[in-house]
Write an enzyme that holds these catalytic residues in place. Structure first.
Site, mmCIF file in Angstrom:
data_model
loop_
_atom_site.group_PDB
_atom_site.id
_atom_site.type_symbol
_atom_site.label_atom_id
_atom_site.label_comp_id
_atom_site.label_asym_id
_atom_site.label_seq_id
_atom_site.Cartn_x
_atom_site.Cartn_y
_atom_site.Cartn_z
ATOM 1 C CG PHE A 56 -1.897 1.137 1.249
ATOM 2 C CD1 PHE A 56 -2.890 1.255 0.293
ATOM 3 C CD2 PHE A 56 -1.825 2.096 2.247
ATOM 4 C CE1 PHE A 56 -3.790 2.306 0.321
ATOM 5 C CE2 PHE A 56 -2.718 3.153 2.284
ATOM 6 C CZ PHE A 56 -3.709 3.257 1.317
ATOM 7 C CG ASN A 57 4.662 3.348 2.244
ATOM 8 O OD1 ASN A 57 4.001 4.373 2.418
ATOM 9 N ND2 ASN A 57 5.962 3.311 2.448
ATOM 10 C CB CYS A 164 -14.608 9.269 -11.959
ATOM 11 S SG CYS A 164 -14.011 8.727 -10.348
ATOM 12 N N GLY A 305 -8.069 10.457 -13.098
ATOM 13 C CA GLY A 305 -8.398 9.163 -12.519
ATOM 14 C C GLY A 305 -7.232 8.529 -11.779
ATOM 15 N N GLY A 306 -6.045 8.938 -12.118
ATOM 16 C CA GLY A 306 -4.829 8.420 -11.500
ATOM 17 C C GLY A 306 -3.676 8.681 -12.445
ATOM 18 N N PRO A 307 -2.443 8.619 -11.956
ATOM 19 C CG PRO A 307 -0.581 8.017 -10.686
ATOM 20 C CD PRO A 307 -2.046 8.281 -10.572
#
Length: 392
Positions: A56-57, A164, A305-307
């Site tokens: 997760f990190n 979204c 939406g995300g990189p």
């Protein structure tokens, strides 16, 4: 006696729908991505899952997000531990929080937009409200109308569970309302709170874990109207055209399922590819009538939406790095706020244009595009025209 056609013509506005003001708001509670893994595994009582925490990190590190604003606090999770579990029955308490807080957060953004617009709120004729969660009757639109003290005759449209892409949907809806109702002033509000999707980690649900690393809370409001009175109103962007399409055979690519455990989030790994391979068709359909085929000649408002999605779109269209600067800035400062994101980016675009002393609200360019991506897999495409920058 007037004919139906005469009545119809009298109802229509003359010019295109125009954004006249923008306002944004977030909860006070801010979380920083650099230490969010520690915070998240602590508040969900999952610190024993050390390997999953490392994973997760890494997701957080790659998210290109610096910070997010989240309504849910550690104290609230202590009081309602089922929200922080992975799959515990918790819809009732989630609903209680959301149905109260979504309209309140929406009010904060709406008040800022109304203040910028500078006209009496009694002139608001239509209200379009959008949120991903908290369905009830009467809805968040009704609550917001009362919180703001809008006229009882205000004509309301409530959009729930769009996801979204809905920042594009609300602008498309507002455009139709403004252009088909002469003198209409449409207050559009997107208010998103992640209480419905927050949950603890699971080894078997990495797509859920991605969502926990990306999503943040925020609300945005715009006022839309045609034929602005430039002596008292300041146009920001014209809404020239708006379209929606969905990509065949991609129904499960981005999905949310509302159950007694809340709203579960599901994501296919190939979403960036699906979007990037279909976006040029949307662009061509939107801009062929204008004779535009150079995508670097446009200013860009793309849902972040995300990189991975932004990188894929950038590469597929050979976009200059600066084209998605406003989008990446909003992602970095707020995370993915679902439908509210593109309105935050519009706000960032006009502020950046003013600060940079550009000739227009679109970074000195005339034409721009606003994209929303979400469940379906659905794509909203809005063609924008900037206006000359006015400095007071």
């Amino acid at each position: 006696m007037a004919s139906v056609e005469e009545i119809r013509n009298a109802q229509r506005a003359k010019g295109p729908a125009t954004i006249l003001a923008i306002g944004t708001a977030t909860p006070d509670h801010c979380v920083y991505q650099s230490d969010y893994a520690d915070y998240y595994f602590k508040v969900t009582k999952s610190e024993h899952m050390t390997e999953l925490k490392k994973k997760f990190n890494r997701i957080c590190d790659k998210s290109m997000i610096k910070k997010r604003y989240i309504h849910l606090t550690e104290e609230m999770l202590e009081e309602h531990p089922n929200i922080g579990a992975y799959m515990a029955p918790s819809l009732n308490i989630r609903q209680e929080i959301i149905t109260a807080e979504v309209p309140k957060l929406g009010k904060e953004a709406a008040l800022k937009a109304l203040k910028e617009w500078g006209q009496p709120k009694s002139k608001i004729t239509h209200l379009v409200f959008c949120t991903t969660s908290g369905v009830e009757m009467p809805g968040a639109d009704y609550k917001l109308a009362n919180l703001l003290g809008l006229e009882t005759s205000v004509r309301r449209v409530m959009l729930y569970h769009q996801g979204c892409y809905a920042g594009g949907t609300v602008l498309r809806t507002a455009k139709d309302l403004a252009e088909n109702n002469a003198g209409a002033r449409v207050l559009v509000v997107c208010s998103e709170i992640t209480v419905v999707t927050f949950r603890g980690p699971s080894e078997d649900a990495l797509d859920s874990l991605v969502g926990q690393a990306l999503f943040g809370d925020g609300s945005a409001a715009v006022i839309v109207g045609s034929d602005p009175n430039v002596s008292i109103e300041r146009p920001l962007f014209q809404l020239v055209s708006a379209a929606q399409t969905f990509i065949p055979n991609s129904a499960g690519a981005i999905a949310g399922n509302l159950r007694e455990v809340g709203l579960t989030f599901h994501l296919w790994p190939n979403v960036p590819t699906l979007i990037s391979e279909n976006i040029e068709k949307c662009l061509s359909q939107a801009f062929d009538p204008l004779g535009i085929s150079n995508w670097n000649s446009l200013f860009w408002i793309a849902h972040p939406g995300g990189p991975a999605i932004l990188d894929a779109v950038e590469a597929k269209l050979n976009l200059e790095k600066k084209k998605l600067e406003a989008t990446r800035h909003v992602l970095s400062e707020y995370g993915n706020m679902s439908s509210a994101c593109v309105l935050f980016i519009l706000d960032e675009m006009r502020k950046k244009s003013l600060k940079g002393e550009k000739a227009t609200t679109g970074e000195g360019l005339d034409w721009g595009v606003l994209f929303g991506f979400g469940p379906g897999l659905t794509i909203e495409t809005v063609v924008l025209h900037s206006v000359p920058m006015v400095t007071n």
